[in-house]
Design a protein around this motif. Sequence first.
Motif, PDB file in Angstrom:
ATOM      1  N   HIS A 147       0.797  -1.221   0.000  1.00 26.79           N
ATOM      2  CA  HIS A 147       0.000   0.000   0.000  1.00 26.79           C
ATOM      3  C   HIS A 147       0.833   1.276   0.000  1.00 26.79           C
ATOM      4  O   HIS A 147       0.382   2.315  -0.468  1.00 26.79           O
ATOM      5  CB  HIS A 147      -0.967   0.001   1.186  1.00 26.79           C
ATOM      6  N   ALA A 148       2.062   1.194   0.520  1.00 30.18           N
ATOM      7  CA  ALA A 148       2.896   2.396   0.590  1.00 30.18           C
ATOM      8  C   ALA A 148       3.146   2.951  -0.812  1.00 30.18           C
ATOM      9  O   ALA A 148       3.085   4.166  -1.032  1.00 30.18           O
ATOM     10  CB  ALA A 148       4.215   2.093   1.287  1.00 30.18           C
ATOM     11  N   GLY A 149       3.379   2.061  -1.769  1.00 29.57           N
ATOM     12  CA  GLY A 149       3.641   2.507  -3.139  1.00 29.57           C
ATOM     13  C   GLY A 149       2.439   3.225  -3.722  1.00 29.57           C
ATOM     14  O   GLY A 149       2.583   4.176  -4.494  1.00 29.57           O
ATOM     15  N   ARG A 150       1.267   2.791  -3.336  1.00 29.76           N
ATOM     16  CA  ARG A 150       0.048   3.353  -3.901  1.00 29.76           C
ATOM     17  C   ARG A 150      -0.302   4.700  -3.250  1.00 29.76           C
ATOM     18  O   ARG A 150      -0.804   5.610  -3.907  1.00 29.76           O
ATOM     19  CB  ARG A 150      -1.068   2.345  -3.670  1.00 29.76           C
ATOM     20  N   TYR A 151      -0.023   4.812  -1.966  1.00 30.96           N
ATOM     21  CA  TYR A 151      -0.414   6.025  -1.246  1.00 30.96           C
ATOM     22  C   TYR A 151       0.649   7.108  -1.266  1.00 30.96           C
ATOM     23  O   TYR A 151       0.348   8.283  -1.070  1.00 30.96           O
ATOM     24  CB  TYR A 151      -0.793   5.687   0.205  1.00 30.96           C
ATOM     25  N   HIS A 152       1.892   6.714  -1.465  1.00 30.19           N
ATOM     26  CA  HIS A 152       2.984   7.691  -1.415  1.00 30.19           C
ATOM     27  C   HIS A 152       2.848   8.731  -2.527  1.00 30.19           C
ATOM     28  O   HIS A 152       2.530   8.396  -3.664  1.00 30.19           O
ATOM     29  CB  HIS A 152       4.319   6.956  -1.562  1.00 30.19           C
ATOM     30  N   ILE A 153       3.088   9.989  -2.184  1.00 22.04           N
ATOM     31  CA  ILE A 153       3.198  11.032  -3.208  1.00 22.04           C
ATOM     32  C   ILE A 153       4.547  11.718  -3.032  1.00 22.04           C
ATOM     33  O   ILE A 153       5.065  11.816  -1.919  1.00 22.04           O
ATOM     34  CB  ILE A 153       2.043  12.069  -3.120  1.00 22.04           C
ATOM     35  N   GLU A 154       5.115  12.157  -4.143  1.00 21.93           N
ATOM     36  CA  GLU A 154       6.414  12.820  -4.084  1.00 21.93           C
ATOM     37  C   GLU A 154       6.270  14.266  -3.623  1.00 21.93           C
ATOM     38  O   GLU A 154       7.086  14.776  -2.870  1.00 21.93           O
ATOM     39  CB  GLU A 154       7.070  12.823  -5.475  1.00 21.93           C
ATOM     40  N   ASP A 155       5.217  14.917  -4.161  1.00 23.31           N
ATOM     41  CA  ASP A 155       5.094  16.359  -3.966  1.00 23.31           C
ATOM     42  C   ASP A 155       3.606  16.731  -4.006  1.00 23.31           C
ATOM     43  O   ASP A 155       2.874  16.273  -4.885  1.00 23.31           O
ATOM     44  CB  ASP A 155       5.844  17.063  -5.112  1.00 23.31           C
ATOM     45  N   GLU A 156       3.180  17.565  -3.080  1.00 24.19           N
ATOM     46  CA  GLU A 156       1.757  17.843  -2.932  1.00 24.19           C
ATOM     47  C   GLU A 156       1.160  18.562  -4.150  1.00 24.19           C
ATOM     48  O   GLU A 156       0.020  18.286  -4.538  1.00 24.19           O
ATOM     49  CB  GLU A 156       1.507  18.681  -1.667  1.00 24.19           C
ATOM     50  N   VAL A 157       1.897  19.497  -4.745  1.00 21.19           N
ATOM     51  CA  VAL A 157       1.357  20.264  -5.882  1.00 21.19           C
ATOM     52  C   VAL A 157       1.341  19.392  -7.144  1.00 21.19           C
ATOM     53  O   VAL A 157       0.357  19.388  -7.901  1.00 21.19           O
ATOM     54  CB  VAL A 157       2.174  21.552  -6.125  1.00 21.19           C
ATOM     55  N   ASP A 158       2.411  18.637  -7.352  1.00 13.21           N
ATOM     56  CA  ASP A 158       2.478  17.769  -8.537  1.00 13.21           C
ATOM     57  C   ASP A 158       1.427  16.660  -8.470  1.00 13.21           C
ATOM     58  O   ASP A 158       0.822  16.299  -9.489  1.00 13.21           O
ATOM     59  CB  ASP A 158       3.871  17.126  -8.652  1.00 13.21           C
ATOM     60  N   SER A 159       1.231  16.135  -7.284  1.00 11.99           N
ATOM     61  CA  SER A 159       0.251  15.063  -7.107  1.00 11.99           C
ATOM     62  C   SER A 159      -1.165  15.567  -7.397  1.00 11.99           C
ATOM     63  O   SER A 159      -1.981  14.875  -8.019  1.00 11.99           O
ATOM     64  CB  SER A 159       0.375  14.541  -5.672  1.00 11.99           C
ATOM     65  N   LEU A 160      -1.431  16.795  -6.983  1.00 15.14           N
ATOM     66  CA  LEU A 160      -2.735  17.419  -7.249  1.00 15.14           C
ATOM     67  C   LEU A 160      -2.949  17.577  -8.757  1.00 15.14           C
ATOM     68  O   LEU A 160      -4.022  17.288  -9.298  1.00 15.14           O
ATOM     69  CB  LEU A 160      -2.790  18.783  -6.555  1.00 15.14           C
ATOM     70  N   LYS A 161      -1.911  18.003  -9.447  1.00 15.74           N
ATOM     71  CA  LYS A 161      -1.988  18.185 -10.900  1.00 15.74           C
ATOM     72  C   LYS A 161      -2.261  16.850 -11.601  1.00 15.74           C
ATOM     73  O   LYS A 161      -3.133  16.747 -12.472  1.00 15.74           O
ATOM     74  CB  LYS A 161      -0.666  18.773 -11.411  1.00 15.74           C
ATOM     75  N   ARG A 162      -1.551  15.845 -11.177  1.00 15.76           N
ATOM     76  CA  ARG A 162      -1.693  14.529 -11.781  1.00 15.76           C
ATOM     77  C   ARG A 162      -3.117  13.997 -11.585  1.00 15.76           C
ATOM     78  O   ARG A 162      -3.732  13.454 -12.510  1.00 15.76           O
ATOM     79  CB  ARG A 162      -0.672  13.611 -11.099  1.00 15.76           C
ATOM     80  N   GLU A 163      -3.643  14.187 -10.369  1.00 18.29           N
ATOM     81  CA  GLU A 163      -4.993  13.702 -10.082  1.00 18.29           C
ATOM     82  C   GLU A 163      -6.046  14.512 -10.853  1.00 18.29           C
ATOM     83  O   GLU A 163      -7.033  13.961 -11.334  1.00 18.29           O
ATOM     84  CB  GLU A 163      -5.261  13.759  -8.573  1.00 18.29           C
ATOM     85  N   PHE A 164      -5.813  15.813 -10.988  1.00 19.05           N
ATOM     86  CA  PHE A 164      -6.720  16.666 -11.762  1.00 19.05           C
ATOM     87  C   PHE A 164      -6.815  16.162 -13.209  1.00 19.05           C
ATOM     88  O   PHE A 164      -7.904  15.971 -13.745  1.00 19.05           O
ATOM     89  CB  PHE A 164      -6.219  18.107 -11.731  1.00 19.05           C
ATOM     90  N   TYR A 165      -5.677  15.925 -13.837  1.00 20.84           N
ATOM     91  CA  TYR A 165      -5.670  15.467 -15.220  1.00 20.84           C
ATOM     92  C   TYR A 165      -6.292  14.082 -15.353  1.00 20.84           C
ATOM     93  O   TYR A 165      -7.024  13.788 -16.302  1.00 20.84           O
ATOM     94  CB  TYR A 165      -4.249  15.487 -15.789  1.00 20.84           C
ATOM     95  N   ARG A 166      -6.005  13.225 -14.395  1.00 20.59           N
ATOM     96  CA  ARG A 166      -6.583  11.877 -14.429  1.00 20.59           C
ATOM     97  C   ARG A 166      -8.116  11.967 -14.387  1.00 20.59           C
ATOM     98  O   ARG A 166      -8.814  11.340 -15.185  1.00 20.59           O
ATOM     99  CB  ARG A 166      -6.078  11.067 -13.224  1.00 20.59           C
TER     100      ARG A 166
END
Length: 219
Positions: A147-166
């Motif tokens: 689960h760590a691999g799935r929940y881990h994010i590198e960076d809060e702003v980049d992760s938000l961008k990635r989720e927005f596009y997804r």
Amino acid sequence: MSRKDDPLGVTQSIKFNTRLKAIDSPEDIPANWIGSPIADLIGSHNFGQKIEVTGEPRMLISTCIEFRYHPAVPSQYAYVIRRASGRLIGSEFALVYALSRGVKHVVLIAHNDCGMTKVTQHKPAMIATLVEQGWDSERAEEFVAMHAGRYHIEDEVDSLKREFYRLKRLFKNVEIAPLFVSLSSNRLHVPNWYLDFVSKPDLGNANESVPAEEYLMLP
Ligand SMILES: [Zn+2]
């Protein structure tokens, strides 16, 4: 509270200050959100404005489990999904349900100092916690590793961008607003990348970095 009264806020931080735009007055709200529930949410957080409820769900808010933050909305206003990091991965069914109930606005709220950027350092304590709960140590290690691999994010702003596009790719006709809350002030900010997106909406290249299993094969 103005920006100057928030010395620990994200607009003062080296990590975030060039990547987020503060919303210090209603004029700073992106034009495409004016008159929408998204502007009402920003008004509540940043300007202390009262949100009027109609008894109908106005939006879905997805945010982190973070204990230092609570969305500033009254009951009978929004569906709220809280998951570690605030991404909706794994909760798409709940999002579809909210849309089927008439929701047309989805707000993703990321925050600074997210524990999911530090999953690696928390792993040993999480494994120990499971062992304390009676788990076999090998099974505990496997569970945390998986689960760590799935929940881990590198960076809060980049992760938000990635989720927005997804999500934009999965749900083409819903308004999705990426916002970023500063934990010290509870104020919402807009990522600069979103302002670029609004001026030139293009899901092209950014989508290519999203692996197919994240949108075609939902968990
Ligand atoms: Zn978090």
